[in-house]
Enzyme design. Structure first.
Site, PDB file in Angstrom:
ATOM      1  N   HIS A  40      49.635  54.782  45.181  1.00  0.00           N
ATOM      2  CA  HIS A  40      49.271  56.122  45.655  1.00  0.00           C
ATOM      3  C   HIS A  40      50.132  56.508  46.849  1.00  0.00           C
ATOM      4  O   HIS A  40      49.636  56.720  47.954  1.00  0.00           O
ATOM      5  CB  HIS A  40      47.788  56.177  46.014  1.00  0.00           C
ATOM      6  CG  HIS A  40      46.927  56.167  44.808  1.00  0.00           C
ATOM      7  ND1 HIS A  40      45.669  55.608  44.784  1.00  0.00           N
ATOM      8  CD2 HIS A  40      47.137  56.644  43.565  1.00  0.00           C
ATOM      9  CE1 HIS A  40      45.157  55.733  43.581  1.00  0.00           C
ATOM     10  NE2 HIS A  40      46.032  56.353  42.822  1.00  0.00           N
ATOM     11  N   CYS A  96      46.530  43.589  39.112  1.00  0.00           N
ATOM     12  CA  CYS A  96      46.354  42.625  40.199  1.00  0.00           C
ATOM     13  C   CYS A  96      45.445  41.483  39.734  1.00  0.00           C
ATOM     14  O   CYS A  96      44.405  41.739  39.107  1.00  0.00           O
ATOM     15  CB  CYS A  96      45.737  43.331  41.411  1.00  0.00           C
ATOM     16  SG  CYS A  96      45.276  42.200  42.715  1.00  0.00           S
ATOM     17  N   HIS A 128      38.388  56.991  39.432  1.00  0.00           N
ATOM     18  CA  HIS A 128      39.497  56.153  39.931  1.00  0.00           C
ATOM     19  C   HIS A 128      39.908  55.179  38.825  1.00  0.00           C
ATOM     20  O   HIS A 128      39.055  54.645  38.102  1.00  0.00           O
ATOM     21  CB  HIS A 128      39.033  55.385  41.169  1.00  0.00           C
ATOM     22  CG  HIS A 128      40.128  54.643  41.863  1.00  0.00           C
ATOM     23  ND1 HIS A 128      40.641  53.459  41.376  1.00  0.00           N
ATOM     24  CD2 HIS A 128      40.823  54.910  42.993  1.00  0.00           C
ATOM     25  CE1 HIS A 128      41.596  53.031  42.186  1.00  0.00           C
ATOM     26  NE2 HIS A 128      41.724  53.898  43.179  1.00  0.00           N
ATOM     27  N   GLU A 130      40.907  52.084  38.748  1.00  0.00           N
ATOM     28  CA  GLU A 130      40.290  50.741  38.732  1.00  0.00           C
ATOM     29  C   GLU A 130      38.861  50.818  38.191  1.00  0.00           C
ATOM     30  O   GLU A 130      38.433  49.964  37.417  1.00  0.00           O
ATOM     31  CB  GLU A 130      40.279  50.149  40.152  1.00  0.00           C
ATOM     32  CG  GLU A 130      39.696  48.745  40.180  1.00  0.00           C
ATOM     33  CD  GLU A 130      39.510  48.205  41.587  1.00  0.00           C
ATOM     34  OE1 GLU A 130      40.424  48.334  42.413  1.00  0.00           O
ATOM     35  OE2 GLU A 130      38.439  47.639  41.855  1.00  0.00           O
ATOM     36  N   THR A 166      37.380  47.265  44.422  1.00  0.00           N
ATOM     37  CA  THR A 166      37.967  46.365  45.429  1.00  0.00           C
ATOM     38  C   THR A 166      38.313  47.038  46.756  1.00  0.00           C
ATOM     39  O   THR A 166      38.391  46.367  47.778  1.00  0.00           O
ATOM     40  CB  THR A 166      39.248  45.699  44.883  1.00  0.00           C
ATOM     41  OG1 THR A 166      40.173  46.724  44.513  1.00  0.00           O
ATOM     42  CG2 THR A 166      38.966  44.797  43.710  1.00  0.00           C
ATOM     43  N   SER A 231      42.774  56.603  48.323  1.00  0.00           N
ATOM     44  CA  SER A 231      41.418  56.559  48.874  1.00  0.00           C
ATOM     45  C   SER A 231      41.369  55.523  49.996  1.00  0.00           C
ATOM     46  O   SER A 231      40.679  55.714  51.000  1.00  0.00           O
ATOM     47  CB  SER A 231      40.378  56.261  47.799  1.00  0.00           C
ATOM     48  OG  SER A 231      40.785  55.192  47.002  1.00  0.00           O
ATOM     49  N   SER A 274      48.819  51.015  50.385  1.00  0.00           N
ATOM     50  CA  SER A 274      49.799  51.583  49.448  1.00  0.00           C
ATOM     51  C   SER A 274      51.026  52.160  50.171  1.00  0.00           C
ATOM     52  O   SER A 274      51.837  52.838  49.560  1.00  0.00           O
ATOM     53  CB  SER A 274      49.121  52.681  48.624  1.00  0.00           C
ATOM     54  OG  SER A 274      48.457  53.579  49.489  1.00  0.00           O
TER      55      SER A 274
END
Ligand code: SF4
Length: 295
Positions: A40, A96, A128, A130, A166, A231, A274
């Protein structure tokens, strides 16, 4: 004026791994499609696009042909892998390892909850990547909550397993867990409540908030560098702002304003998980140049 870059800011290992994987592929093939922004951060995405990375959405998978598609650190739901396979697309998986493990745990919890007629709840940002990947591990059945308020429609008379995205905030997660426990106690009593709260906020993020607050307190002004879509960046910037009211958010050097640096002794440059190191260095160099113009 002293300028210090926060040594603990910048990419987490999941993002480093995804970018290294992308660069290796681009160097050997020169052609790589990435499902969504690899990180991001607009500047880093632009750097990789210049090397040949093509950012696509799910709708485009059918058009890739027999080329390679990178799955970024956030991970993807099983349906994405199925779609790639059905279209002959080769997947380069840079999910990840921490997210992969979480996906497995969410899947196991969902299987267990199915037997017990229970519920899987995920604290995360709706929509999102994830979170979409995690919900995909439950055949779309997990409930996503962003705050205590979102708990209202939950059935508290059945077993519950709770996970967090996470990169979410530990304090809000603790509030959500406490609120669920209180509601469940009304039905099950205070002993043997069938609630399992999993500690799944990534250590790379959980510790940064406090470390960043200490860094922010040390300096007269903080320049926080992050992409606007991150975020994690928003959350960490809030910590900076609470610790030091003279904190400013920028995504590039163009947004720096000389008046922030008048009559001060020190500036701290920090960033999100990020934010690339090279961008923080570029911002620090631009602040230094402004300081020289001011003096
Ligand atoms: S924040 Fe943690 S879980 Fe998320 S990509 Fe980075 S290392 Fe992985």
């Amino acid at each position: 004026m002293k300028i210090e870059i926060d040594t603990r800011s910048g990419f987490c290992f999941g993002v480093v791994n995804a970018i290294q994987t992308a660069e290796q592929q681009l160097n050997s093939n020169g052609d790589l499609y990435c499902l969504g922004d690899i990180v991001h951060n607009e500047e880093e995405v632009a750097r990789l696009q210049n090397k040949g990375l093509k950012v696509i959405s799910h709708d485009y998978i059918k058009n890739i042909g027999e080329k390679k598609m990178l799955i970024r650190a956030h991970g993807e739901p099983p349906s994405t892998y199925q779609l790639a396979k059905a279209n002959g697309v080769e997947v380069v998986d840079a999910t990840c390892p921490v997210v992969l493990k979480l996906q497995e745990r969410v899947h196991q919890a969902w299987l267990e909850m199915k037997k017990l007629h229970g519920t899987v709840i995920i604290y995360g940002k709706k929509g999102h990547a994830e979170v979409i990947g995690l919900v995909g591990q439950t055949n779309g059945e997990a409930t996503v909550v962003e705050s205590v308020t979102d708990l209202t429609p939950i059935n508290f008379t059945v077993p519950i397993v709770l996970f967090s995205q996470t990169t979410k905030e530990p304090e809000v997660y603790a509030q959500i867990a406490e609120s669920i426990k209180t509601q469940m106690e009304k039905h099950f009593g205070s002993k043997n409540i069938p609630l399992k709260v999993n500690n799944t906020i990534c250590g790379q993020v959980a510790n940064r908030k406090n470390e960043l607050a200490s860094f922010a307190e040390k300096h007269d002004v903080i320049v926080f560098v992050s992409g606007k879509k991150s975020s994690n960046g928003k959350m960490l910037f809030d910590s900076c702002k609470q610790a030091n009211n003279h904190s400013f958010f920028v995504s590039s050097t163009d947004e720096l304003q000389p008046e922030w640096f008048k009559n001060i002794q020190s500036v701290g440059v920090a960033g999100a998980t990020s934010t690339p190191q090279w961008l923080m260095e570029k911002v620090a160099a631009a602040i230094e140049a402004m300081d020289q113009n001011l003096s």
